[in-house]
Design a protein around this motif. Structure first.
Motif, PDB file in Angstrom:
ATOM      1  N   HIS A 177      -5.776  -1.174  -2.943  1.00 30.25           N
ATOM      2  CA  HIS A 177      -5.562  -1.590  -1.555  1.00 30.25           C
ATOM      3  C   HIS A 177      -5.276  -0.395  -0.645  1.00 30.25           C
ATOM      4  N   LEU A 180     -15.664  -4.242  -0.199  1.00 29.02           N
ATOM      5  CA  LEU A 180     -14.624  -5.236   0.059  1.00 29.02           C
ATOM      6  C   LEU A 180     -14.036  -5.107   1.460  1.00 29.02           C
ATOM      7  N   ARG A 186       0.834  -1.198   0.000  1.00 24.44           N
ATOM      8  CA  ARG A 186       0.000   0.000   0.000  1.00 24.44           C
ATOM      9  C   ARG A 186       0.872   1.252   0.000  1.00 24.44           C
ATOM     10  N   LEU A 223     -14.679  -0.290  -3.083  1.00 24.40           N
ATOM     11  CA  LEU A 223     -13.703  -0.560  -2.033  1.00 24.40           C
ATOM     12  C   LEU A 223     -14.399  -0.827  -0.697  1.00 24.40           C
ATOM     13  N   LYS A 224     -15.403  -0.032  -0.409  1.00 20.28           N
ATOM     14  CA  LYS A 224     -16.125  -0.200   0.857  1.00 20.28           C
ATOM     15  C   LYS A 224     -16.784  -1.566   0.920  1.00 20.28           C
ATOM     16  N   THR A 280     -10.769  -9.383  -3.030  1.00 17.36           N
ATOM     17  CA  THR A 280     -10.689  -9.463  -1.579  1.00 17.36           C
ATOM     18  C   THR A 280      -9.811  -8.333  -1.062  1.00 17.36           C
ATOM     19  N   SER A 281      -9.898  -8.076   0.237  1.00 19.26           N
ATOM     20  CA  SER A 281      -9.029  -7.077   0.859  1.00 19.26           C
ATOM     21  C   SER A 281      -7.667  -7.646   1.231  1.00 19.26           C
ATOM     22  N   ASP A 282      -7.464  -8.935   0.999  1.00 18.95           N
ATOM     23  CA  ASP A 282      -6.179  -9.571   1.284  1.00 18.95           C
ATOM     24  C   ASP A 282      -5.091  -8.904   0.442  1.00 18.95           C
ATOM     25  N   ILE A 336     -12.429  -2.358   2.452  1.00 16.42           N
ATOM     26  CA  ILE A 336     -11.271  -1.469   2.369  1.00 16.42           C
ATOM     27  C   ILE A 336     -11.747  -0.041   2.622  1.00 16.42           C
TER      28      ILE A 336
END
Length: 588
Positions: A308, A320, A263, A317-318, A451-453, A322
């Motif tokens: 990310h 997911l 990030r 994003l929200k 995914t947020s991974d 994030i």
């Protein structure tokens, strides 16, 4: 550890010098502050690192997720480029989402996971594109600095045109006037003759396939001798050129390997100068640039990092999980690539790559020759010639859709010609390889997250052949290849197409494309430039991220339209111009 690498590879006959870091603990021990942090030691990133560190007062850190490029045989020997990817330690080993136009097949999608990025693992083809390609960039971005006349000096600044490995007379094979001779990255012509050379050139006497002395003049239409980023029979990448020993030894330039950036983080309101990254052991660290972070992780990596980081479509994003930080819906959109079809023709010859590949004794002898003198068939990539061609202006497709090419002197499709099959061949038979590719596509895809991974691969959807126009162009390109291979110079040499026949119907060609089509692996455009103040796009023409400070994108993701060319030359030029833009900004 801190490593002074005097890697003498006797088997390869190469000497690689340079100070690099491959352990974040050693970086921390140095207790340094960096003006610029470059995320990605790839094609464009290494250009920026080199050019910014020309100023001894500017400190530069490059964070590269992959490993060293040194002493890896398959990325040093040009002919072994087909082995560099996929499924190697130097490849991110991505795959695409199911491609609807390709019978819902997911295809491999190689990208360089190594210093030098994809310039260390690609096929080294050097093509700039048409003058019209870049003038369209200038028009779309409202910045003439992206036009052909403005970028041509940067093409030459990047390039040092060098003699081929066999030092043959190259008169009539390129135009010396359009090349650079004082640059950094080597460009050259084939250093070993191909048995099909004369037949290819004879075919250019046919009106449909005219000869073009040099496709890098800005007017690429026609058949030309292939040019490649090779020096003295070995690959010339951004790692071997822009990070050569005399450059990497600069005290103000540091490179950290095995540093996977996850990030970019806010350091103040709308300001991003901190980079978060992870080492091989899973330990996370941060580093903050005193001036700028330059994202140069490529058309896959750069949008992935931005998303990310909370920079993208806030609603998506929200969903997911994030936390949105900056709403920029265009991040990851506009992904563009060149679709292809691997054509092969059965030939009446045993002097093709297939014979070479099936004979271990011959291969060993050729490798020994390469080790000893950097001569022989291994000094070249598999290409002998490229062709840049258009479908007729009165084609039925243009009665339904506008022409997607940048102008009348820009190709719709490409021929990649080779003395052998590009794909792994069957146990018997000899072949002429003739890849056809759509180089002015209308299809657009995307890079998104599942995914947020932070370490999960993104969803890569290049949407290959996803438009009626693209499919039409590729079908017509296949039929053009049939005409090429059945023209008089190939009589008694070419026997038949492999997997098709010369009188295949459109429906048969279409089904063959769906089952066999793929990508040239030229992802571009996923963080596109747009005019300053535009509500669409990701970066302004100076490559700063819209609405943010401290963050710039410098790689192929910024192009609004993919050039009708192999893309590494454009990546180098983006790096060169961006370096001047950055220098100019900080000199004020």
């Amino acid at each position: 550890m801190l490593r002074l690498s005097f890697a003498v590879c006797l088997a390869l006959g190469t000497l690689s010098l340079g100070v690099i870091l491959d352990n974040v603990a050693e970086l921390n021990k140095l207790n340094l502050k960096f003006d610029f942090v470059v995320v990605g030691g790839g094609t464009a990133g290494n250009v920026v690192a080199n050019r910014l560190s020309e100023d001894p007062k500017a400190s530069v850190l490059v964070l590269e997720a992959g490993t060293s490029n040194a002493d890896v045989l398959d990325i040093i020997v040009p002919f072994f480029c087909t082995r560099a990817t996929p499924d190697t330690a130097q490849d991110w080993n991505y795959t695409t989402t199911p491609q609807s136009a390709l019978n819902n097949r997911s295809i491999i999608y190689p990208r360089g996971f190594v210093l030098g990025g994809s310039s260390s693992v690609n096929y080294m083809v050097y093509t700039r594109g048409s003058e019209e390609d870049f003038n369209r960039w200038a028009k779309v971005t409202e910045d003439q600095g992206w036009g052909w006349n403005s970028l041509l000096p940067y093409f030459k600044k990047n390039e040092v045109f060098t003699p081929p490995a066999d030092h043959h007379n190259t008169r009539g094979q390129f135009n010396p006037a359009v090349h650079g001779y004082n640059g950094i990255n080597s460009v050259t012509l084939a250093g070993f003759p191909s048995p099909v050379d004369n037949r290819v050139i004879e075919t250019t006497k046919e009106s449909e396939f005219p000869f073009n002395l040099d496709p890098n003049s800005g007017s690429p239409l026609g058949i030309s001798w292939a040019q490649a980023t090779i020096k003295d029979g070995a690959r010339s990448s951004s790692a071997t050129s822009y990070l050569a020993p005399n450059f990497i030894a600069r005290p103000n330039l540091h490179v950290l390997l095995h540093a996977r950036v996850t990030r970019v983080l806010q350091t103040a309101s709308n300001t991003f100068r901190t980079v978060e990254f992870q080492d091989l052991n899973g330990n996370r660290s941060t580093v903050t640039a005193q001036k700028e972070v330059i994202l140069s992780a490529g058309s896959i990596g750069t949008p992935t990092i931005l998303l990310h980081s909370g920079i993208g479509n806030s609603s998506t994003l929200k969903s997911l999980g994030i936390q949105p930080v900056h709403n920029l819906p265009s991040v990851g959109q506009n992904l563009t690539d060149h679709s292809l079809a691997f054509l092969s023709f059965v030939v009446n010859s045993n002097n093709t790559f297939e014979t070479f590949d099936r004979n271990a004794t011959l291969l060993a002898a050729d490798l020994a020759q390469w080790n000893k003198s950097r001569t022989g068939p291994l000094v070249d990539n598999p290409l002998s010639h490229t062709g840049w061609l258009r479908i007729p202006d009165d084609s039925s497709i243009f009665k339904k859709f506008p022409d997607a090419a940048a102008g009348p002197n820009t190709p719709h499709y490409e021929f990649i010609i080779s003395n052998g099959m590009f794909l792994p061949p069957p146990p018997t038979g000899n072949f002429l390889g003739l890849i056809t590719a759509v180089v002015s596509p209308t299809s657009r895809g995307s890079i998104t997250l599942a995914t947020s991974d932070l370490l999960a691969p993104p969803l890569i959807n290049p949407n290959l052949l996803g438009s009626e126009v693209d499919f039409f162009i590729l079908r017509e390109a296949v039929k053009s290849a049939f005409r090429f291979a059945s023209s008089p110079p190939w009589k008694n040499y070419v026997i038949s197409p492999f997997g098709l026949n010369f009188n295949s119907t459109d429906d048969e060609i279409d089904e063959w494309i769906r089952e066999n089509g793929g990508s040239v692996f030229h992802p571009a455009g996923s963080c596109s430039m747009s005019p300053k103040g535009a509500t669409w796009g990701v970066v302004d023409p100076d490559l700063t991220v819209k609405g943010l400070s401290g963050l710039r994108v410098v790689d192929l993701s910024i192009v609004p339209f993919i050039p009708a060319a192999h893309t590494q030359a454009s990546a180098y030029v983006i790096g060169e111009r961006a370096s001047d833009l950055i220098k100019e900004h900080w000199s004020q």
